[in-house]
Each structure stands twice: as structure tokens, then as C-alpha cells.
Design an enzyme around this catalytic site. Structure first.
Site, PDB file in Angstrom:
ATOM      1  N   LYS A  22       0.848  -1.214   0.000  1.00 56.82           N
ATOM      2  CA  LYS A  22       0.000   0.000   0.000  1.00 56.82           C
ATOM      3  C   LYS A  22       0.877   1.255   0.000  1.00 56.82           C
ATOM      4  O   LYS A  22       0.662   2.184  -0.767  1.00 56.82           O
ATOM      5  CB  LYS A  22      -0.882   0.007   1.241  1.00 56.82           C
ATOM      6  CG  LYS A  22      -1.549   1.359   1.537  1.00 56.82           C
ATOM      7  CD  LYS A  22      -2.450   1.333   2.747  1.00 56.82           C
ATOM      8  CE  LYS A  22      -1.737   1.512   4.045  1.00 56.82           C
ATOM      9  NZ  LYS A  22      -1.413   2.906   4.440  1.00 56.82           N
ATOM     10  N   ASN A  23       1.907   1.240   0.858  1.00 60.91           N
ATOM     11  CA  ASN A  23       2.709   2.451   1.038  1.00 60.91           C
ATOM     12  C   ASN A  23       3.739   2.665  -0.054  1.00 60.91           C
ATOM     13  O   ASN A  23       4.482   3.645  -0.023  1.00 60.91           O
ATOM     14  CB  ASN A  23       3.366   2.448   2.422  1.00 60.91           C
ATOM     15  CG  ASN A  23       2.322   2.637   3.514  1.00 60.91           C
ATOM     16  OD1 ASN A  23       1.163   2.947   3.226  1.00 60.91           O
ATOM     17  ND2 ASN A  23       2.704   2.414   4.749  1.00 60.91           N
ATOM     18  N   ARG A 129       0.519  14.546  12.762  1.00 64.01           N
ATOM     19  CA  ARG A 129       0.939  14.289  11.383  1.00 64.01           C
ATOM     20  C   ARG A 129       1.119  15.585  10.578  1.00 64.01           C
ATOM     21  O   ARG A 129       0.524  15.777   9.536  1.00 64.01           O
ATOM     22  CB  ARG A 129      -0.052  13.375  10.666  1.00 64.01           C
ATOM     23  CG  ARG A 129      -0.476  12.126  11.400  1.00 64.01           C
ATOM     24  CD  ARG A 129       0.590  11.050  11.478  1.00 64.01           C
ATOM     25  NE  ARG A 129       0.984  10.491  10.218  1.00 64.01           N
ATOM     26  CZ  ARG A 129       0.354   9.481   9.604  1.00 64.01           C
ATOM     27  NH1 ARG A 129      -0.722   8.973  10.142  1.00 64.01           N
ATOM     28  NH2 ARG A 129       0.801   9.001   8.459  1.00 64.01           N
ATOM     29  N   ASP A 314       4.893   0.548  11.950  1.00 65.31           N
ATOM     30  CA  ASP A 314       3.644  -0.051  11.453  1.00 65.31           C
ATOM     31  C   ASP A 314       3.469  -1.493  11.892  1.00 65.31           C
ATOM     32  O   ASP A 314       2.425  -2.081  11.630  1.00 65.31           O
ATOM     33  CB  ASP A 314       3.589   0.025   9.924  1.00 65.31           C
ATOM     34  CG  ASP A 314       3.467   1.448   9.441  1.00 65.31           C
ATOM     35  OD1 ASP A 314       3.669   1.694   8.245  1.00 65.31           O
ATOM     36  OD2 ASP A 314       3.203   2.331  10.283  1.00 65.31           O
ATOM     37  N   ARG A 406      -8.635  -0.320   4.898  1.00 64.44           N
ATOM     38  CA  ARG A 406      -7.741   0.658   4.290  1.00 64.44           C
ATOM     39  C   ARG A 406      -6.402   0.016   3.941  1.00 64.44           C
ATOM     40  O   ARG A 406      -5.701   0.472   3.050  1.00 64.44           O
ATOM     41  CB  ARG A 406      -7.500   1.815   5.259  1.00 64.44           C
ATOM     42  CG  ARG A 406      -8.723   2.665   5.501  1.00 64.44           C
ATOM     43  CD  ARG A 406      -8.344   3.903   6.258  1.00 64.44           C
ATOM     44  NE  ARG A 406      -7.187   4.533   5.628  1.00 64.44           N
ATOM     45  CZ  ARG A 406      -6.482   5.508   6.183  1.00 64.44           C
ATOM     46  NH1 ARG A 406      -6.821   5.959   7.375  1.00 64.44           N
ATOM     47  NH2 ARG A 406      -5.448   6.052   5.576  1.00 64.44           N
TER      48      ARG A 406
HETATM   49  C1  EPZ Z   1       4.454   6.888   6.194  1.00 60.16           C
HETATM   50  O1  EPZ Z   1       3.713   7.944   6.781  1.00 60.16           O
HETATM   51  C2  EPZ Z   1       3.511   5.695   6.133  1.00 60.16           C
HETATM   52  N1  EPZ Z   1       2.359   6.012   5.283  1.00 60.16           N
HETATM   53  C3  EPZ Z   1       3.031   5.347   7.546  1.00 60.16           C
HETATM   54  O2  EPZ Z   1       2.216   4.191   7.461  1.00 60.16           O
HETATM   55  C4  EPZ Z   1       4.265   5.017   8.395  1.00 60.16           C
HETATM   56  O3  EPZ Z   1       3.853   4.751   9.713  1.00 60.16           O
HETATM   57  C5  EPZ Z   1       5.237   6.199   8.375  1.00 60.16           C
HETATM   58  O4  EPZ Z   1       5.588   6.541   7.016  1.00 60.16           O
HETATM   59  C6  EPZ Z   1       6.519   5.902   9.143  1.00 60.16           C
HETATM   60  O5  EPZ Z   1       7.158   4.783   8.581  1.00 60.16           O
HETATM   61  C7  EPZ Z   1       2.514   5.957   3.936  1.00 60.16           C
HETATM   62  O6  EPZ Z   1       3.572   5.645   3.419  1.00 60.16           O
HETATM   63  C8  EPZ Z   1       1.299   6.288   3.118  1.00 60.16           C
HETATM   64  P1  EPZ Z   1       6.650  10.245   8.216  1.00 60.16           P
HETATM   65  P2  EPZ Z   1       4.325   9.458   6.770  1.00 60.16           P
HETATM   66  O7  EPZ Z   1       6.566  11.478   7.394  1.00 60.16           O
HETATM   67  O8  EPZ Z   1       5.071   9.666   5.507  1.00 60.16           O
HETATM   68  C9  EPZ Z   1       6.474  13.547  11.620  1.00 60.16           C
HETATM   69  C10 EPZ Z   1       0.320   2.875   7.819  1.00 60.16           C
HETATM   70  O9  EPZ Z   1      -0.118   2.358   8.849  1.00 60.16           O
HETATM   71  N2  EPZ Z   1       6.448  14.499  10.503  1.00 60.16           N
HETATM   72  O10 EPZ Z   1       7.853   9.343   8.085  1.00 60.16           O
HETATM   73  O11 EPZ Z   1       3.249  10.377   7.122  1.00 60.16           O
HETATM   74  C11 EPZ Z   1       5.241  12.652  11.661  1.00 60.16           C
HETATM   75  O12 EPZ Z   1       4.189  13.282  12.362  1.00 60.16           O
HETATM   76  C12 EPZ Z   1       0.839   4.301   7.843  1.00 60.16           C
HETATM   77  O13 EPZ Z   1       0.425   2.299   6.707  1.00 60.16           O
HETATM   78  C13 EPZ Z   1       6.545  15.858  10.780  1.00 60.16           C
HETATM   79  O14 EPZ Z   1       6.620  16.258  11.939  1.00 60.16           O
HETATM   80  O15 EPZ Z   1       5.354   9.354   7.995  1.00 60.16           O
HETATM   81  C14 EPZ Z   1       5.754  11.429  12.379  1.00 60.16           C
HETATM   82  O16 EPZ Z   1       5.742  11.661  13.771  1.00 60.16           O
HETATM   83  C15 EPZ Z   1       0.642   4.941   9.218  1.00 60.16           C
HETATM   84  N3  EPZ Z   1       6.536  16.732   9.750  1.00 60.16           N
HETATM   85  C16 EPZ Z   1       7.205  11.317  11.896  1.00 60.16           C
HETATM   86  O17 EPZ Z   1       7.564  12.629  11.413  1.00 60.16           O
HETATM   87  C17 EPZ Z   1       6.451  16.335   8.435  1.00 60.16           C
HETATM   88  O18 EPZ Z   1       6.467  17.183   7.523  1.00 60.16           O
HETATM   89  C18 EPZ Z   1       7.397  10.331  10.753  1.00 60.16           C
HETATM   90  O19 EPZ Z   1       6.446  10.656   9.758  1.00 60.16           O
HETATM   91  C19 EPZ Z   1       6.355  14.947   8.169  1.00 60.16           C
HETATM   92  C20 EPZ Z   1       6.364  14.049   9.217  1.00 60.16           C
END
Ligand code: EPZ
Length: 429
Positions: A22-23, A129, A314, A406
Site C-alpha cells: 500500500k505504502n 501528522r 507499522d 484501508r
Molecule cells: C508513512 O507515513 C507511512 N504512510 C506510515 O504508514 C508510516 O507509519 C510512516 O511513514 C513511518 O514509517 C505511507 O507511506 C502512506 P513520516 P508518513 O513522514 O510519511 C512527523 C500505515 O499504517 N512528521 O515518516 O506520514 C510525523 O508526524 C501508515 O500504513 C513531521 O513532523 O510518515 C511522524 O511523527 C501509518 N513533519 C514522523 O515525522 C512532516 O512534515 C514520521 O512521519 C512529516 C512528518
């Protein structure tokens, strides 16, 4: 809302096909915006999030065709996306709020059209997020960013320009957004402290097949030589490592013996190490990965989530469900999201012994869980409740299974095929 009813106590035995990730599918679908050519994505999983993003891309003018008769096995389906011309550069709140990853259209849109208006995705159950890194990175590439009435407005009338950008902390989505945007920017972009998840490597390989020039794949420094026009290609999506890890943990929790077809241990190396330490036998086979419990008892292990190649956030909830009935204690520390223990109160209602201390959960193994009606809150918390239900004595009803849909295709059918006593209960609308 549908529910899932599980009568626990059955060991999972058999085989489960692992679908496309999915990701990986979501950013790859957004990459279709970077070219007028047709991007064909094979091994597309049939998931609500994929449908949501396809609908969103349709509102931008992308032509989408789904060929449900992909060649061979569980290769899933082929999604053909053609952004011949983009008729609209606004991604509406109503669609974005359903699926946060919609923010991934921002980079490609502003790179190709010089403008984009995308609703801020808002938070979700597991955390605020924010998308500040996405925006800071696009500004570094020369975009002018404004936040207005809940929308991000990005402008780059003269196109984006290559730049150096250092991520202050690792972000999967921001790395994907910026890598895609940089392929059309004039000049070279260097992204430092980039995320290294396999889905990013999969996206980079697809972009290269479309004509992009990217170096440093699977490392924390990506160099993108932008400015070349991209064309369509055909790309098969890599197996879903989170689905792989989820079913591995379900098999282990039930004392089963399951072959996960299409998986590879290297995709879940850190989780495989933790599972092995816990007493699970996990090995590659010619068709995939075999997971079983030999007569060794399940023992507690400490787990800390980290960016790849660390233990994936995850899989944290699923690992916790497994460890609730292990011998001894396990300390599980969540370092990526600020609120990813929503499964804990529900697991406690099933008899688990878990205490939270800030970002850590102390899990003390109990001899057994008992079935109960439980509430799903987010995608991975939901599936951890299913794993607990498979192990618990008695009946478990998991409510709000739309969370599951989802991220997991035909979950109950795949588990039932391995002997689980599980069924979906359709609720009258
Ligand atoms: C991706 O989310 C995945 N989703 C998530 O999977 C996964 O948990 C996550 O990466 C971490 O591996 C998809 O790929 C669609 P991040 P993403 O940006 O890109 C903070 C699932 O269950 N952050 O690596 O949103 C954020 O809040 C989902 O399949 C900022 O602060 O994750 C988090 O605490 C859930 N500012 C951390 O960084 C930003 O601009 C990591 O987020 C971006 C992120």
C-alpha cells in the site's frame, strides 16, 4: 459498519499470498502526475486507500483504467494512469481528509504545473501528522508556499530549481514528495537524511524507468538530476512488508505454521530478528517466507520503533499483541508517532497486562487472553486486535473494521483459509 467476529484458539496453518505494498502504491500513483505518458502499476492491492487516491487523481484530470486480469497468481491488478493533461490543480479537502497520503500529489503537481492547491491533511488517530517538512523542502526547491483556509497553495510559475535540502529528521512522505518534485526541477537536488524505507527505493526505481536520473537509492542521501521530460512505464509494486510482518506475527501468536507467498525476510529484517529472539522460527523458502513455532516457548523481547532499517512503527501494535501471551516482560517503545498505543486499552480489556510510561509500554505476559467486543481505532491497531482475537479464548468482535479495509485486502478470507474461525458480519447500513 461491518464487524469481524473471531473465535480464538485455532493455529494458523497453510499459506497466505502477500499483496503489493500500500505504502509503495500510493506515492507511485502520485508519480503519474509527472508525465503525459501512461504509468502502468502491476500488483496493485485492492484497498480503500488506493480507491480514494484514484478518485482524487481523477478529479485532477488523470485518466485511470483498471485491468483486473493481471497475469499470474496473486499478482493483483494493473492500474493504468495517464495524466495527459491536468485539468485541475486543486486537491479538495473532502478527499484529502479521507487519506492523508493525498499530500503526495503536492510535489508532482507544483513541479509539473507550476501551481498546486492541496488541502492540509489534518491529523489522525496516531498523531498530529504535520507536513511542515514537505513544505520547507518545496520552498527550498523554489516554490512559494502559502497556507490559506486549511489549504496549502504552492506556486512556482518559472518551475522548480534543484537545491540541497537536509531533513532535520527522517520523513517517508516528505522524502517521496521532494524526490518526485526534484525529477522535474531544473538542475540537481541533493536530499540529505532522507528516509530509506523500501517503498522509497521502489518509487525511485520506477522514476528511473520513467527517465529520471537518481543516485543513492536505498541510502540516506538522494541525488536527483532534474529537468528531463519523463515518460510512462510499467512497474510492478514490491510486496507489502507490513502485511508480511502482520501475518508472520499472527502465525507466531497462534502457534501456527504459515508460508507467506511472495514475501522476503530481508523486507522485515529487524522484525524477523525480534521474532527469532522471541522464539519464532522464520526462514526464506523458494516461494516466500515460512513462519512457525517449534516447541520453543514464546518469550518477551524489547522492541523500539525506528526509521528503516529499524523496527517498523507499522508493526508495533501487531508485535505487542503477540507478546501479550509471551513468557516474561517486553518493553515496547514507540519513537515515531506520539499516540500510537490506542490498541493498549482494548488489549487490556482482553486480559493483557500492559502499563504505559510515556512513549513506552511494559507488557507482562499472561497465560491467556479472553475474547471481548473491542473497538478499532486506526489501521494497525485494528489488526493487532484481530491477532489478539485469534489467540484469545472465546469470541472477539472487532468493531469499525473500515480501518482494516484501508490496509488489508480480504484479511478474514486469508486467515480463514489457514484455519482461523473468523468471519465478517455485515451491519445493516
Ligand atoms: C508513512 O507515513 C507511512 N504512510 C506510515 O504508514 C508510516 O507509519 C510512516 O511513514 C513511518 O514509517 C505511507 O507511506 C502512506 P513520516 P508518513 O513522514 O510519511 C512527523 C500505515 O499504517 N512528521 O515518516 O506520514 C510525523 O508526524 C501508515 O500504513 C513531521 O513532523 O510518515 C511522524 O511523527 C501509518 N513533519 C514522523 O515525522 C512532516 O512534515 C514520521 O512521519 C512529516 C512528518
Amino acid at each position: 459498519m461491518d464487524k469481524i467476529r473471531i473465535r480464538g484458539g485455532k493455529s494458523l496453518v497453510g499459506s497466505i499470498p502477500i499483496g503489493g505494498a500500500k505504502n509503495a502504491a500510493l506515492p507511485l500513483m502520485a508519480a503519474s502526475l509527472l508525465t503525459e505518458g501512461t504509468l502502468r502499476l502491476a500488483n496493485i492491492p485492492h484497498l480503500a486507500d488506493i480507491t480514494t487516491l484514484a478518485n482524487l487523481l481523477g478529479t485532477l484530470g488523470v485518466e485511470i483504467a483498471l485491468d483486473g486480469h493481471a497475469e499470474g497468481g496473486h499478482q493483483g491488478r494493473v492500474l493504468a494512469l495517464t495524466a495527459r493533461n491536468i485539468s485541475n490543480t486543486t486537491a479538495e479537502y473532502d478527499l484529502v481528509r479521507k487519506m492523508r497520503a493525498s499530500i503526495l500529489v503536492l510535489g508532482p503537481l507544483v513541479a509539473r504545473e507550476g501551481k498546486a492547491k492541496v488541502s492540509l491533511p489534518g491529523g489522525c488517530a496516531i498523531g498530529a501528522r504535520p507536513v511542515d517538512l514537505h513544505l520547507k523542502g518545496l520552498e527550498a526547491l523554489g516554490a512559494k508556499i502559502e497556507l490559506r483556509e486549511g489549504y496549502v497553495e504552492a506556486l512556482a510559475p518559472g518551475g522548480l530549481k534543484g537545491a540541497r535540502f537536509v531533513f532535520p529528521f527522517v520523513s517517508v512522505g516528505a522524502t517521496e514528495n521532494l524526490m518526485m518534485a526534484a525529477t522535474l526541477a531544473k538542475g540537481t537536488t541533493v536530499l540529505s537524511n532522507a528516509a530509506r524505507e523500501p517503498e522509497i527505493g521502489d518509487l525511485a526505481r520506477c522514476l528511473i524507468a520513467m527517465g529520471a536520473k537518481i543516485e543513492g537509492i536505498d541510502t540516506d542521501t538522494l541525488t536527483i538530476h532534474g529537468g528531463t521530460k519523463l515518460s510512462g512505464t510499467t512497474h510492478s509494486i514490491l510486496p507489502d512488508r507490513i502485511e508480511l510482518g502482520t501475518f508472520a506475527m499472527a502465525a507466531a501468536a497462534t502457534g501456527g505454521d504459515v508460508e507467506l507467498i511472495g514475501g522476503r525476510t530481508e523486507l522485515i529484517a529487524s522484525a524477523a530478528t525480534a521474532l527469532t529472539q522471541a522464539g519464532v522460527t522464520i526462514e526464506d523458502t523458494p516461494r516466500g517466507v515460512r513462519v512457525r513455532r517449534t516447541n520453543a516457548p514464546l518469550v518477551g523481547v524489547d522492541v523500539m520503533t525506528e526509521p528503516f532499517p529499524g523496527f517498523p512503527t507499522d508493526l508495533q501494535a501487531q508485535m505487542m499483541a503477540l507478546l501479550t501471551t509471551a513468557e516474561g516482560a517486553s518493553m515496547i517503545t514507540e519513537t515515531i508517532f506520539e499516540n500510537r498505543f490506542m490498541h493498549v486499552p482494548e488489549l487490556r480489556r482482553m486480559g493483557a497486562n500492559i502499563n504505559l510510561h510515556g512513549g513506552s509500554a511494559m507488557v507482562r505476559g499472561v497465560p491467556k487472553l479472553t475474547g471481548a467486543p473491542v473497538m478499532a481505532t486506526d489501521l494497525r491497531a485494528s489488526v493487532s486486535l484481530v491477532i489478539a482475537g485469534l489467540v484469545a479464548q472465546g469470541e472477539t468482535i472487532v468493531n469499525r473494521v473500515y480501518h482494516l479495509d484501508r490496509g488489508y485486502e480480504r484479511l478474514e478470507a486469508k486467515l480463514a483459509a489457514c484455519g482461523a474461525d473468523i468471519e465478517r458480519v455485515k451491519e445493516a447500513a
